[in-house]
Enzyme design. Structure first.
Site, PDB file in Angstrom:
ATOM      1  N   LYS A  91       0.819  -1.213   0.033  1.00  0.00           N
ATOM      2  CA  LYS A  91      -0.149  -0.072  -0.091  1.00  0.00           C
ATOM      3  C   LYS A  91       0.756   1.212  -0.086  1.00  0.00           C
ATOM      4  O   LYS A  91       1.963   1.082   0.398  1.00  0.00           O
ATOM      5  CB  LYS A  91      -0.952   0.057   1.176  1.00  0.00           C
ATOM      6  CG  LYS A  91      -2.169   0.822   1.109  1.00  0.00           C
ATOM      7  CD  LYS A  91      -3.285  -0.005   0.405  1.00  0.00           C
ATOM      8  CE  LYS A  91      -4.679   0.553   0.321  1.00  0.00           C
ATOM      9  NZ  LYS A  91      -5.814  -0.218  -0.120  1.00  0.00           N
ATOM     10  N   GLY A 191     -24.685   2.964   3.212  1.00  0.00           N
ATOM     11  CA  GLY A 191     -23.648   3.699   2.400  1.00  0.00           C
ATOM     12  C   GLY A 191     -24.055   2.950   0.835  1.00  0.00           C
ATOM     13  O   GLY A 191     -23.819   1.963   0.534  1.00  0.00           O
ATOM     14  N   GLY A 193     -23.125   4.446  -2.226  1.00  0.00           N
ATOM     15  CA  GLY A 193     -22.143   5.197  -3.085  1.00  0.00           C
ATOM     16  C   GLY A 193     -21.950   4.215  -4.295  1.00  0.00           C
ATOM     17  O   GLY A 193     -22.769   3.518  -4.789  1.00  0.00           O
ATOM     18  N   LYS A 194     -20.530   4.532  -4.661  1.00  0.00           N
ATOM     19  CA  LYS A 194     -20.095   3.488  -5.690  1.00  0.00           C
ATOM     20  C   LYS A 194     -20.486   2.167  -5.769  1.00  0.00           C
ATOM     21  O   LYS A 194     -20.912   1.517  -6.894  1.00  0.00           O
ATOM     22  CB  LYS A 194     -18.578   3.755  -5.903  1.00  0.00           C
ATOM     23  CG  LYS A 194     -18.227   5.174  -6.497  1.00  0.00           C
ATOM     24  CD  LYS A 194     -16.634   5.118  -6.986  1.00  0.00           C
ATOM     25  CE  LYS A 194     -15.737   5.174  -5.956  1.00  0.00           C
ATOM     26  NZ  LYS A 194     -14.355   4.959  -6.409  1.00  0.00           N
ATOM     27  N   VAL A 195     -20.088   1.529  -4.532  1.00  0.00           N
ATOM     28  CA  VAL A 195     -20.243  -0.204  -4.254  1.00  0.00           C
ATOM     29  C   VAL A 195     -22.038  -0.377  -4.203  1.00  0.00           C
ATOM     30  O   VAL A 195     -22.461  -1.175  -4.494  1.00  0.00           O
ATOM     31  CB  VAL A 195     -19.408  -0.659  -3.537  1.00  0.00           C
ATOM     32  CG1 VAL A 195     -19.714  -2.157  -3.255  1.00  0.00           C
ATOM     33  CG2 VAL A 195     -17.939  -0.604  -3.825  1.00  0.00           C
ATOM     34  N   GLY A 196     -22.303   0.564  -3.220  1.00  0.00           N
ATOM     35  CA  GLY A 196     -23.632   0.156  -2.600  1.00  0.00           C
ATOM     36  C   GLY A 196     -24.725   0.182  -3.329  1.00  0.00           C
ATOM     37  O   GLY A 196     -25.659  -0.641  -3.365  1.00  0.00           O
ATOM     38  N   HIS A 197     -24.636   1.196  -4.553  1.00  0.00           N
ATOM     39  CA  HIS A 197     -25.838   1.082  -5.285  1.00  0.00           C
ATOM     40  C   HIS A 197     -25.765   0.165  -6.492  1.00  0.00           C
ATOM     41  O   HIS A 197     -27.092  -0.519  -6.808  1.00  0.00           O
ATOM     42  CB  HIS A 197     -25.771   2.647  -6.196  1.00  0.00           C
ATOM     43  CG  HIS A 197     -24.902   2.577  -7.355  1.00  0.00           C
ATOM     44  ND1 HIS A 197     -23.792   3.219  -7.291  1.00  0.00           N
ATOM     45  CD2 HIS A 197     -25.420   2.706  -8.540  1.00  0.00           C
ATOM     46  CE1 HIS A 197     -23.389   3.216  -8.609  1.00  0.00           C
ATOM     47  NE2 HIS A 197     -24.306   2.860  -9.494  1.00  0.00           N
TER      48      HIS A 197
END
EC number: 1.4.1.23
Length: 366
Positions: A91, A191, A193-197
């Protein structure tokens, strides 16, 4: 206290002595012309080149940045091992405010730093960095993934991240209720957002009863306008108390499972996309003691890293999706190991990942 280099002695102790250490390499990067200050941490290359994102964040201190890089890199070793990837964990963190400090010159300088490692570390997006940023980094470094399709990349990885979480939910249902179907199951998503929807789309398509919440009203509105049957809930505090909830999916910030939330959870399963859901050691036991099945976050949210890893071989979406679908089998194997060893699933996942890394290291030694 500092050592002769001026580095915090606590950081050096973490690197060389503590349980959080064991890293192969930590690189401190600086480019004064662009203002770049970055830390690249390589935890393990036992399974192959370290793979992990680049976080751009305004850390309060340099020591905090180093500690975050060490923890995140270690987590990526486990995630990549459990995803079946031939990659170790790494990382990078760039110290600064991405809104104010991010420039093309800085990203190019960062790309040169990653390139100087000769392929030991492969980078991608993380908090504060995006596909467009990776396109810039890639101009100086061929060991860059998460690029745009126009630049030979796979683009947004949230599609497969959500698909993997969905497979984890199906495995949880199979283990707990003897049927992988989520039809008529009550699922709460914190949440969207990008993943949740994307996760909402999978659940609605299968006939689940979906409840959502998000700190951004427009994110919730986008869901409820598209799907009239999805129920908007005031906040996460209300969501985790929804009566008859079957599955709770934390898809926002880490630390969602803590001493305050676990005692009031109504769900029988926790399976979500957020990283580092367990606020501290011992929470996994608290969940088990309440009879709540926990699908380890770094296992079920690995769809994204599966996608970026595939870029290195010429991205193929169907190949990636097939690999991400195996998250179902991996999650079931973790539950079986947890039952066999009499330990929580999070501990079982760690054991399996550690064994894979140890076997690879032993094979290399011979």
């Amino acid at each position: 206290m500092t050592d002769v280099t001026g580095a915090s002695a606590d950081v050096l102790h973490t690197l060389f002595q503590s349980d959080q250490g064991g890293h192969e390499q930590v690189v401190l990067c600086q480019d004064r012309a662009s203002g770049l200050k970055a830390v690249i941490a390589i935890h393990s290359t036992a399974l192959g080149p370290a793979l992990g994102g680049t976080r751009f964040y305004p850390y309060a201190t340099e020591a905090e940045a180093v500690a975050d890089a060490l923890n995140l890199a270690r987590g990526m070793s486990y995630k990549n091992a459990m995803a079946g990837l031939d990659h170790g964990g790494g990382k990078a963190v760039i110290i600064g405010d991405p809104e104010r400090d991010k420039t093309e010159e800085l990203l190019l300088a960062y790309g040169r730093m990653v390139a100087s490692l000769g392929g030991r570390y492969v980078t991608a997006c993380d908090v504060g960095t995006y596909v467009a940023d990776m396109d810039v980094v890639a101009r100086e470094c061929r060991w860059t993934t998460g690029r745009s399709p126009e630049n030979g990349g796979a683009g947004d990885s949230s599609v497969l991240t959500a698909f993997g979480v969905y497979q984890g939910m199906r495995a949880s249902a199979q283990h707990l209720w003897g049927d992988p179907s989520l039809r008529a199951r009550r699922v709460g998503i914190a949440g969207v957002g990008k993943v949740g929807h994307h996760l909402v789309e999978h659940l609605v398509a299968e006939g689940a009863e979906v409840f959502v919440t998000d700190v951004r009203e427009e994110a919730v509105r986008r869901i409820t306008e598209r799907h009239r049957d999805v129920v908007a809930v005031r906040d996460t505090e209300a969501l985790i108390r929804v009566e008859g909830l079957d599955i709770y999916a934390p898809c926002a910030l880490g630390g969602a499972l803590n001493d305050a939330t676990v005692p009031v959870l109504t769900a029988s399963v926790v399976c979500g996309a957020a990283n580092n859901q367990l606020a501290h050691p011992g929470v996994e036991k608290d969940l088990a003691d309440r009879g709540i099945l926990y699908a380890p976050d770094y296992v079920v949210n690995a769809g994204g890293v599966i996608q970026v890893a595939d870029e290195l071989h010429g991205f193929d979406f169907e190949r990636c999706k097939a690999k991400a679908s195996k998250i179902y089998d991996t999650t079931l194997a973790i539950f079986a190991r947890a039952k066999e060893d009499g330990i929580p699933p999070a501990a079982a996942a760690d054991r399996i990942a550690e064994q894979r890394m140890a076997d690879a290291a032993a094979a290399r030694a011979h």
